[in-house]
Design a protein around this motif. Structure first.
Motif, PDB file in Angstrom:
ATOM      1  N   UNK A 159       0.796  -1.185   0.245  1.00 10.61           N
ATOM      2  CA  UNK A 159       0.075   0.021   0.059  1.00 10.61           C
ATOM      3  C   UNK A 159       0.828   1.016  -0.027  1.00 10.61           C
ATOM      4  N   UNK A 160       0.370   2.233  -0.682  1.00  8.61           N
ATOM      5  CA  UNK A 160       1.104   3.682  -0.684  1.00  8.61           C
ATOM      6  C   UNK A 160       1.149   4.241   0.460  1.00  8.61           C
ATOM      7  N   UNK A 161      -0.105   4.200   1.308  1.00  5.35           N
ATOM      8  CA  UNK A 161      -0.206   4.706   2.661  1.00  5.35           C
ATOM      9  C   UNK A 161      -0.656   3.578   3.627  1.00  5.35           C
ATOM     10  N   UNK A 162      -0.540   3.611   4.952  1.00  5.23           N
ATOM     11  CA  UNK A 162      -0.914   2.551   5.668  1.00  5.23           C
ATOM     12  C   UNK A 162      -2.354   2.365   6.007  1.00  5.23           C
ATOM     13  N   UNK A 163      -2.831   1.403   6.295  1.00  8.60           N
ATOM     14  CA  UNK A 163      -4.335   1.212   6.696  1.00  8.60           C
ATOM     15  C   UNK A 163      -4.318   0.233   7.828  1.00  8.60           C
ATOM     16  N   UNK A 164      -5.419   0.637   8.837  1.00  7.95           N
ATOM     17  CA  UNK A 164      -5.635  -0.173   9.892  1.00  7.95           C
ATOM     18  C   UNK A 164      -6.646  -1.346   9.523  1.00  7.95           C
ATOM     19  N   UNK A 165      -6.049  -2.673   9.421  1.00  4.17           N
ATOM     20  CA  UNK A 165      -7.010  -3.662   8.782  1.00  4.17           C
ATOM     21  C   UNK A 165      -6.893  -4.764   9.936  1.00  4.17           C
ATOM     22  N   UNK A 166      -8.150  -5.621   9.934  1.00  6.23           N
ATOM     23  CA  UNK A 166      -8.178  -6.845  10.641  1.00  6.23           C
ATOM     24  C   UNK A 166      -8.379  -8.079   9.961  1.00  6.23           C
ATOM     25  N   UNK A 167      -7.999  -9.156  10.222  1.00  7.46           N
ATOM     26  CA  UNK A 167      -8.417 -10.504   9.125  1.00  7.46           C
ATOM     27  C   UNK A 167      -9.976 -10.573   9.063  1.00  7.46           C
ATOM     28  N   UNK A 168     -10.358 -10.802   7.691  1.00 12.52           N
ATOM     29  CA  UNK A 168     -11.741 -10.928   7.574  1.00 12.52           C
ATOM     30  C   UNK A 168     -12.619 -11.577   8.152  1.00 12.52           C
ATOM     31  N   UNK A 169     -11.933 -12.848   8.972  1.00  8.40           N
ATOM     32  CA  UNK A 169     -12.641 -13.613   9.787  1.00  8.40           C
ATOM     33  C   UNK A 169     -12.835 -13.077  10.979  1.00  8.40           C
ATOM     34  N   UNK A 170     -12.389 -11.960  11.437  1.00  6.83           N
ATOM     35  CA  UNK A 170     -12.638 -11.121  12.466  1.00  6.83           C
ATOM     36  C   UNK A 170     -13.559 -10.039  12.449  1.00  6.83           C
ATOM     37  N   UNK A 171     -13.425  -9.420  11.155  1.00 10.97           N
ATOM     38  CA  UNK A 171     -14.262  -8.195  10.930  1.00 10.97           C
ATOM     39  C   UNK A 171     -14.584  -7.996   9.487  1.00 10.97           C
ATOM     40  N   UNK A 172     -15.778  -8.111   9.100  1.00 12.35           N
ATOM     41  CA  UNK A 172     -16.460  -8.054   7.749  1.00 12.35           C
ATOM     42  C   UNK A 172     -15.869  -6.421   7.155  1.00 12.35           C
TER      43      UNK A 172
END
Length: 428
Positions: free
Chosen positions: A393-406
């Protein structure tokens, strides 16, 4: 401030079940929905009069609304219909069966509470206990499972058109159960139906095909809706920034940040960090969708006012302590929907919440064979295929595994030139 109770949240979510129908082309999806609408008395007489062919009602025409669909006798777009029974409301998405329209099915499944996967008994070697399922049945089942649709139901259709419905259902049921176990798919039920005749669609037909369970509608009435992601830390994608016309109050900011709470919940006095700027502020007010002061949980719209003026724009995220750390590297499963194959090195726009960032495909790790469920090496992903990729990614994102958060675990890839939606990304 008024607090939203658990019962109120449950009532809001349980008001309607959003489900989709999917499967191979011409399995009877539109006819099934037509039967649900007619037998639940959700269709007016003048609507029935408008879908007559040769003096008989063509149930599929109740959902195949596009002129191109009526001419070809197929479903191209996702058609939504609404109906209700005495105990529940429903929103149905009739998704296309053709492989080239898999992208439409993915769009509908991403927000569904349940999926009804239709299986046409007449297309299978139903006399064979070791019969093979159609590739599109497997593909759609895998996709709805990948998209975390909570409840998956198999409906074996057109059993009225085979010589021995009981044997056909027994063999097809066995094949579906074996496939679901191999793929790790939780199945809420396998139901024998005839969408054309109405068997086991709304009213149960005890003993037909040696099946003694509920009808499809009776089962749908008992399914849970998608649970709000309240266990995770608070996260909030800003969709719209509203500025007060005038305010002499300096104890708080003069803007309301509107959006839908993605995860967790927020309270007055709580610290939040603005992503990507990193500024920190306290929550001064929380408004619900009708501007009443109220704590708002995940899955509901809210307006948030901070205790001071900070630079927040559409696309920014408000995160509380405990929210996931931001990262520029993502490992993900992708359902590829573009007509052009996915190859390493390509750059796309990635949409996360309401935030757009540039994303480069670092490499394609593997491709999933929907027939054998095997992971194979690949240099590209063709249209409608599923694979494992790595993104930079060009800029950071706050993500979680899809199994935890849709919400935090999903992104959309968009072609930078054509602006076509190219892929549905599920963070691993």
């Amino acid at each position: 401030m008024t607090t939203t109770t658990h019962d109120e949240v449950l009532h809001d979510h349980a008001a309607a079940l959003r489900f989709i129908t999917c499967g191979s082309v011409d399995d009877g999806k539109s006819t099934l929905i037509g039967r649900l609408l007619v037998d639940s008395k959700s269709v007016l007489q003048d609507q029935l009069a408008g879908v007559q062919r040769s003096g008989e009602t063509d149930l599929a025409l109740l959902t195949d609304g596009l002129s191109a669909e009526r001419e070809q006798g197929i479903t191209i777009d996702v058609a939504y219909r609404y109906f209700a029974t005495a105990s529940r409301k429903f929103i149905i998405g009739d998704t296309p069966g053709h492989e080239q329209y898999t992208r439409n099915m993915v769009t509908a499944a991403s927000s569904a509470d349940a999926a009804v996967v239709l299986v046409d008994a007449t297309k299978l070697q139903w006399q064979n206990p070791a019969l093979d399922l159609l590739p599109q049945t497997r593909r759609h089942s895998l996709l709805v499972n990948l998209l975390r649709v909570p409840s998956i139901v198999f409906a074996v259709n057109k059993l009225d058109a085979v010589d021995d419905p009981a044997v056909a259902f027994n063999n097809i049921n066995g094949a579906l159960r074996r496939f679901a176990e191999e793929a790790g798919i939780g199945v809420r039920g396998v139901i024998p139906i005839s969408a054309l005749k109405g068997h086991n669609v709304v009213a149960a037909e005890p003993g037909w095909c040696n099946y003694m369970g509920p009808s499809l509608l009776q089962l749908l009435e008992t399914l849970d809706v998608t649970a709000a992601e309240t266990a995770e830390a608070f996260s909030f994608p800003v969709q719209w920034v509203e500025k007060f016309s005038s305010s002499a109050d300096t104890s708080q900011g003069r803007r309301v940040f509107w959006g839908r709470v993605a995860t967790g919940h927020i309270e007055i006095g709580q610290d939040v960090k603005v992503m990507p700027s990193g500024q920190v502020a306290k929550v001064a007010q929380v408004l619900n969708h009708v501007r009443q002061p109220r704590n708002v949980p995940a899955g509901h719209s809210a307006g948030i006012i901070l205790d001071r003026e900070v630079d927040v724009s559409r696309g920014d995220w408000l995160l509380s302590e405990g929210a996931p750390e931001t990262s520029r590297e993502i490992s993900a499963t992708v359902a590829w929907m573009d007509d052009e194959p996915l190859v390493a090195g390509r750059v796309y726009w990635a949409l996360h919440g309401h935030r757009w960032v540039k994303a480069k495909v670092k490499r394609i790790v593997h491709k999933l064979d929907v027939n054998t469920l095997a992971e194979t090496d690949a240099t590209q992903l063709e249209p409608n295929s599923i694979g494992h990729i790595e993104l930079a990614l060009h800029e950071p994102l706050a993500t979680l595994p899809f199994t935890r958060s849709r919400v935090l675990g999903s992104l959309v890839l968009v072609d930078t030139a054509s602006h076509k939606t190219s892929g549905a990304v599920l963070v691993r």
